[in-house]
Enzyme design. Sequence first.
Site, PDB file in Angstrom:
ATOM      1  N   ILE A 151      -2.296  -1.523   3.243  1.00 44.57           N
ATOM      2  CA  ILE A 151      -1.115  -2.091   3.888  1.00 44.57           C
ATOM      3  C   ILE A 151      -1.539  -2.564   5.274  1.00 44.57           C
ATOM      4  CG2 ILE A 151       0.615  -0.815   2.580  1.00 44.57           C
ATOM      5  CD1 ILE A 151       0.804   1.203   4.785  1.00 44.57           C
ATOM      6  N   ASP A 152      -0.759  -3.459   5.844  1.00 46.86           N
ATOM      7  CA  ASP A 152      -1.114  -4.057   7.128  1.00 46.86           C
ATOM      8  C   ASP A 152      -1.195  -3.037   8.250  1.00 46.86           C
ATOM      9  OD1 ASP A 152      -1.254  -6.626   6.169  1.00 46.86           O
ATOM     10  OD2 ASP A 152       0.818  -7.111   6.657  1.00 46.86           O
ATOM     11  N   LYS A 153      -1.876  -3.408   9.283  1.00 45.36           N
ATOM     12  CA  LYS A 153      -2.042  -2.570  10.470  1.00 45.36           C
ATOM     13  C   LYS A 153      -0.699  -2.062  10.997  1.00 45.36           C
ATOM     14  CE  LYS A 153      -3.504  -3.055  15.332  1.00 45.36           C
ATOM     15  NZ  LYS A 153      -2.209  -3.410  15.958  1.00 45.36           N
ATOM     16  N   ARG A 253       6.185  -9.956   3.590  1.00 48.03           N
ATOM     17  CA  ARG A 253       6.411 -10.682   4.838  1.00 48.03           C
ATOM     18  C   ARG A 253       6.583 -12.179   4.584  1.00 48.03           C
ATOM     19  NH1 ARG A 253       1.397  -8.601   8.233  1.00 48.03           N
ATOM     20  NH2 ARG A 253       2.303  -9.952   9.835  1.00 48.03           N
TER      21      ARG A 253
END
Length: 322
Positions: A151-153, A253
Amino acid sequence: MENTNDVTVDDEDIVQEADVMTFHVEVSGERIDRYLAEVGSWSRAQVQQFIEGGHITLNGKVVRASSKVTKDQQIIVHVPPLATIDVIPEDIPLDIYYEDEDVIVVNKPRGMVVHPAPGHMRNTLVGALLGHIEHLSGIGGALRPGIVHRIDKDTSGLLVVAKTDLAHHSLSNQFKEHSVIRLYEAIVHGHLSSSTGMIDAPLARDPHKRQQMAVMPDGYGKRAITHFQVIDSYINYTHVRLRLETGRTHQIRVHMAYIGHPVAGDPLYASRDPLGLSGQALHAKTLGFIHPRSGQELLFHAPWPPILEATVADLTRRKASL
């Protein structure tokens, strides 16, 4: 790459085991790099690197990235090992939800990159895991041991990490078969016209903004499906639950921005951040999978991180004051 929102993409690409892999082509006329990016578990850039290194053959012949495939041809990929790079174990606290000899489930905080990458080698989940665990599955390579999804930062939430190769193989197959339960919650801009819905729009790298993904015409991207359900509405914002049917880079997103309701605080896909979140209001809340050894169904839930919990409370107060 400095923008770490792009370094550790959504949970979106499954890490492929190092091995010799054979593909029987089912279409004609498509570039080989694009075809392998669709049917394999690599990005198109990775496929191009394999081709440049002479690791891919088409009917026994080394190819170029622009070579076109023909139905019934055979592609053989000799997946090269990653270069040996020492990942330094780090003494970083982990929010562990489950752990046994095969797997560990952790709740990743906002601001933490999943695995090391050029320009961001420290303060990663992999470093924290190696500071806690002596051995992780080696299938993901030197920089991504045990990592089967990401998953993204600035996305918080649950990830499962493989401690053994047996677990890595099993979990990778579950992700490929879309049998893993992945539910997210987000705060998005605006009010959705429907309380439930599905977004079915293919995604690919944005040709004009290489740090971003974009919805592309059919044939130019990987199919991506996101289901959404409204939980609550506030002034100018909506709290939604999202279920991933596929897992692509930045999928939630991009999809929410595509339908006109970008995730609040998103630095790439939202034009403004009036809530002052400095990162997308997106949380991987629920994760479920079959245990690789026991066959038991495991399901985990993680609450909002404090900053998002406080944001929801503030939006609720504003709504009640009207």
